[in-house]
Motif scaffolding. Structure first.
Motif, PDB file in Angstrom:
ATOM      1  N   THR A 205       0.818  -1.220   0.000  1.00 45.85           N
ATOM      2  CA  THR A 205       0.000   0.000   0.000  1.00 45.85           C
ATOM      3  C   THR A 205       0.844   1.260   0.000  1.00 45.85           C
ATOM      4  O   THR A 205       0.338   2.334  -0.321  1.00 45.85           O
ATOM      5  CB  THR A 205      -0.940   0.015   1.224  1.00 45.85           C
ATOM      6  OG1 THR A 205      -0.169   0.145   2.425  1.00 45.85           O
ATOM      7  CG2 THR A 205      -1.774  -1.266   1.295  1.00 45.85           C
ATOM      8  N   ILE A 206       2.131   1.130   0.365  1.00 45.91           N
ATOM      9  CA  ILE A 206       3.007   2.310   0.362  1.00 45.91           C
ATOM     10  C   ILE A 206       4.153   2.136  -0.634  1.00 45.91           C
ATOM     11  O   ILE A 206       5.171   2.811  -0.562  1.00 45.91           O
ATOM     12  CB  ILE A 206       3.550   2.606   1.781  1.00 45.91           C
ATOM     13  CG1 ILE A 206       4.249   1.386   2.387  1.00 45.91           C
ATOM     14  CG2 ILE A 206       2.429   3.093   2.687  1.00 45.91           C
ATOM     15  CD1 ILE A 206       4.893   1.652   3.745  1.00 45.91           C
ATOM     16  N   GLY A 207       3.981   1.179  -1.564  1.00 43.41           N
ATOM     17  CA  GLY A 207       4.946   1.039  -2.651  1.00 43.41           C
ATOM     18  C   GLY A 207       6.212   0.297  -2.312  1.00 43.41           C
ATOM     19  O   GLY A 207       7.204   0.403  -3.047  1.00 43.41           O
ATOM     20  N   VAL A 208       6.208  -0.470  -1.226  1.00 47.98           N
ATOM     21  CA  VAL A 208       7.403  -1.235  -0.850  1.00 47.98           C
ATOM     22  C   VAL A 208       7.008  -2.687  -0.560  1.00 47.98           C
ATOM     23  O   VAL A 208       7.000  -3.119   0.598  1.00 47.98           O
ATOM     24  CB  VAL A 208       8.151  -0.609   0.349  1.00 47.98           C
ATOM     25  CG1 VAL A 208       8.900   0.622  -0.066  1.00 47.98           C
ATOM     26  CG2 VAL A 208       7.193  -0.274   1.491  1.00 47.98           C
ATOM     27  N   GLN A 285      11.812   1.385  15.302  1.00 45.97           N
ATOM     28  CA  GLN A 285      11.204   2.652  15.712  1.00 45.97           C
ATOM     29  C   GLN A 285       9.704   2.608  15.476  1.00 45.97           C
ATOM     30  O   GLN A 285       9.212   1.791  14.685  1.00 45.97           O
ATOM     31  CB  GLN A 285      11.781   3.824  14.904  1.00 45.97           C
ATOM     32  CG  GLN A 285      13.257   4.077  15.099  1.00 45.97           C
ATOM     33  CD  GLN A 285      13.763   5.167  14.183  1.00 45.97           C
ATOM     34  OE1 GLN A 285      14.686   4.968  13.392  1.00 45.97           O
ATOM     35  NE2 GLN A 285      13.150   6.340  14.268  1.00 45.97           N
ATOM     36  N   THR A 286       8.988   3.515  16.162  1.00 45.83           N
ATOM     37  CA  THR A 286       7.566   3.714  15.927  1.00 45.83           C
ATOM     38  C   THR A 286       7.376   5.084  15.294  1.00 45.83           C
ATOM     39  O   THR A 286       8.052   6.050  15.669  1.00 45.83           O
ATOM     40  CB  THR A 286       6.780   3.645  17.251  1.00 45.83           C
ATOM     41  OG1 THR A 286       6.997   2.364  17.858  1.00 45.83           O
ATOM     42  CG2 THR A 286       5.288   3.821  17.005  1.00 45.83           C
ATOM     43  N   PHE A 287       6.449   5.179  14.324  1.00 41.14           N
ATOM     44  CA  PHE A 287       6.263   6.424  13.578  1.00 41.14           C
ATOM     45  C   PHE A 287       4.817   6.903  13.685  1.00 41.14           C
ATOM     46  O   PHE A 287       3.892   6.121  13.955  1.00 41.14           O
ATOM     47  CB  PHE A 287       6.642   6.212  12.103  1.00 41.14           C
ATOM     48  CG  PHE A 287       8.059   5.782  11.904  1.00 41.14           C
ATOM     49  CD1 PHE A 287       9.078   6.722  11.853  1.00 41.14           C
ATOM     50  CD2 PHE A 287       8.394   4.431  11.814  1.00 41.14           C
ATOM     51  CE1 PHE A 287      10.394   6.333  11.695  1.00 41.14           C
ATOM     52  CE2 PHE A 287       9.702   4.032  11.666  1.00 41.14           C
ATOM     53  CZ  PHE A 287      10.717   4.986  11.601  1.00 41.14           C
ATOM     54  N   LYS A 294       6.725   5.700   5.578  1.00 36.97           N
ATOM     55  CA  LYS A 294       7.195   5.647   4.191  1.00 36.97           C
ATOM     56  C   LYS A 294       8.407   6.546   3.990  1.00 36.97           C
ATOM     57  O   LYS A 294       9.369   6.165   3.300  1.00 36.97           O
ATOM     58  CB  LYS A 294       6.070   6.086   3.241  1.00 36.97           C
ATOM     59  CG  LYS A 294       6.468   6.106   1.762  1.00 36.97           C
ATOM     60  CD  LYS A 294       6.913   4.739   1.258  1.00 36.97           C
ATOM     61  CE  LYS A 294       6.982   4.674  -0.264  1.00 36.97           C
ATOM     62  NZ  LYS A 294       7.972   5.582  -0.829  1.00 36.97           N
ATOM     63  N   ALA A 295       8.405   7.715   4.595  1.00 32.47           N
ATOM     64  CA  ALA A 295       9.552   8.618   4.477  1.00 32.47           C
ATOM     65  C   ALA A 295      10.806   7.974   5.064  1.00 32.47           C
ATOM     66  O   ALA A 295      11.903   8.080   4.507  1.00 32.47           O
ATOM     67  CB  ALA A 295       9.252   9.944   5.162  1.00 32.47           C
ATOM     68  N   ALA A 301      16.326   3.095   2.446  1.00 29.81           N
ATOM     69  CA  ALA A 301      16.750   2.565   1.155  1.00 29.81           C
ATOM     70  C   ALA A 301      17.989   3.296   0.650  1.00 29.81           C
ATOM     71  O   ALA A 301      18.916   2.675   0.110  1.00 29.81           O
ATOM     72  CB  ALA A 301      15.612   2.682   0.145  1.00 29.81           C
ATOM     73  N   VAL A 302      18.013   4.617   0.826  1.00 34.57           N
ATOM     74  CA  VAL A 302      19.191   5.397   0.415  1.00 34.57           C
ATOM     75  C   VAL A 302      20.413   4.955   1.222  1.00 34.57           C
ATOM     76  O   VAL A 302      21.508   4.750   0.673  1.00 34.57           O
ATOM     77  CB  VAL A 302      18.920   6.904   0.608  1.00 34.57           C
ATOM     78  CG1 VAL A 302      20.211   7.704   0.387  1.00 34.57           C
ATOM     79  CG2 VAL A 302      17.835   7.378  -0.350  1.00 34.57           C
ATOM     80  N   ALA A 303      20.233   4.787   2.535  1.00 31.18           N
ATOM     81  CA  ALA A 303      21.341   4.358   3.389  1.00 31.18           C
ATOM     82  C   ALA A 303      21.799   2.951   3.025  1.00 31.18           C
ATOM     83  O   ALA A 303      23.007   2.652   3.034  1.00 31.18           O
ATOM     84  CB  ALA A 303      20.915   4.421   4.859  1.00 31.18           C
ATOM     85  N   ALA A 304      20.840   2.072   2.699  1.00 30.82           N
ATOM     86  CA  ALA A 304      21.199   0.698   2.337  1.00 30.82           C
ATOM     87  C   ALA A 304      22.008   0.664   1.038  1.00 30.82           C
ATOM     88  O   ALA A 304      23.017  -0.038   0.938  1.00 30.82           O
ATOM     89  CB  ALA A 304      19.938  -0.146   2.196  1.00 30.82           C
ATOM     90  N   ARG A 305      21.569   1.424   0.047  1.00 31.47           N
ATOM     91  CA  ARG A 305      22.303   1.458  -1.223  1.00 31.47           C
ATOM     92  C   ARG A 305      23.736   1.955  -0.996  1.00 31.47           C
ATOM     93  O   ARG A 305      24.690   1.426  -1.598  1.00 31.47           O
ATOM     94  CB  ARG A 305      21.578   2.344  -2.223  1.00 31.47           C
ATOM     95  CG  ARG A 305      20.262   1.750  -2.738  1.00 31.47           C
ATOM     96  CD  ARG A 305      19.631   2.691  -3.756  1.00 31.47           C
ATOM     97  NE  ARG A 305      18.284   2.307  -4.160  1.00 31.47           N
ATOM     98  CZ  ARG A 305      17.995   1.443  -5.130  1.00 31.47           C
ATOM     99  NH1 ARG A 305      18.980   0.864  -5.806  1.00 31.47           N
ATOM    100  NH2 ARG A 305      16.732   1.155  -5.434  1.00 31.47           N
TER     101      ARG A 305
END
Length: 313
Positions: A205-208, A285-287, A294-295, A301-305
């Motif tokens: 639902t959030i594109g992941v 973490q809790t958001f 999603k943010a 993802a940026v950190a993983a890459r």
């Protein structure tokens, strides 16, 4: 391919006569590899097959059935880790009531000499065997002398910088999320292998969309987010980012590995995949809602890459 033998009783002569390394070998880390190297040297000298003798279940699970999950690899992972070491056979002996009750003399005589017909045994400096752990490397050497097989004992092996090479040290590193230290001990990244199961599909639902794998009897790594590489059954490997744990925002009954594979579009349900945990990025973490989650996933993802660009392929 490593040939897997699952019993010591009633074996044909074609499965006997190996030079073997004996131990639990959970992890097949660099210390284990040194023991196997001793067996490999004997196998070459004797012109014999190279074997590894391990046990299923792990003896610790037999004696402590309620112990927390602690395994470092599946049987399939063990066989794959042994293949580049030149191992011909993996004897995965059943650790049952009969095995648990054997004296050290009976294990050497009935299992090693008669059942497996070994020609050589290589063991670690701290190897014990038999009911009550009464057997020792020196005891095995004496027994082998009368039963027709030779024995070598591998001294403790550590890194030049003092890094302890043991399964317990791997567990400590993985539990702490120190994947670099775990990989240094193992000689490869720590990896979780399992069947992809259906989840709640919230990630879609959030594109992941994620490939979800139960941890089963694997020891529990530090809960949080990891940079990962996942090998598919067809041999392809994809980089990704994974959440491992109980997912605080949407509580799970058991910990789960949820992997978002970059640049992958396909159906993996029911397939077995292996995911290497390359780098620990952050804890759980809790958001405040899905937008914030999603943010953070995008940032992960940026950190993983970035982490994966620095890691060996």
């Amino acid at each position: 391919m490593v040939e897997i033998v699952t019993d010591w009783r009633g074996l044909p002569d074609s499965l006997k006569g190996a030079a073997v390394a004996i131990g639990a070998f959970d992890g097949v880390h660099r210390g284990h590899q040194a023991v196997i190297a001793g067996a490999r040297e004997a196998a070459r000298s004797l012109g014999a097959p190279l074997g590894v003798v391990s046990f299923d279940p792990h003896p610790r699970r037999w004696f402590q059935p309620d112990a927390a999950p602690f395994r470092l690899m599946t049987p399939a992972q063990m066989a794959r880790a042994l293949q580049p070491l030149g191992v011909d056979r993996l004897y995965r002996l059943p650790f049952d009531a009969d095995m648990a009750a054997m004296s050290d003399e009976a294990f050497a005589r009935d299992v090693l000499a008669s059942g497996l017909g070994i020609r050589h045994a290589a063991v670690g400096f701290d190897f014990t065997y038999g009911k009550g752990r009464t057997g020792s490397p020196e005891g095995l050497r004496r027994q082998g002398g009368s039963l027709g097989f030779t024995v070598t004992v591998c001294d403790r092996v550590d890194d030049p910088d003092g890094l302890k090479l043991s399964s317990s040290a791997v567990r400590e590193a993985v539990h702490a999320g120190d994947m670099l230290r775990a990989a240094a001990i193992l000689g490869r990244p720590f990896a979780i292998e399992g069947e992809v199961i259906h989840g709640d599909k919230r990630g879609r639902t959030i594109g992941v969309p994620t490939a979800n794998v139960r941890l089963g009897d694997y020891m529990r790594p530090a809960y949080g987010v990891y940079a990962v590489r996942t090998r598919l059954p067809d041999g392809r490997t994809f980089d990704g980012v994974a959440s491992l744990g109980l997912r605080p925002m949407f509580a799970l009954d058991e910990p789960l590995l949820e992997v978002w594979l970059f640049d992958f579009d396909g159906d993996l349900y029911g397939q077995t995949v292996e995911t290497r945990l390359i780098a620990f990025l952050r804890g759980e973490q809790t958001f405040d809602g899905l937008d914030a989650l999603k943010a953070q996933i995008d940032a992960d993802a940026v950190a993983a890459r970035a982490a994966l660009r620095l890691a060996p392929s």
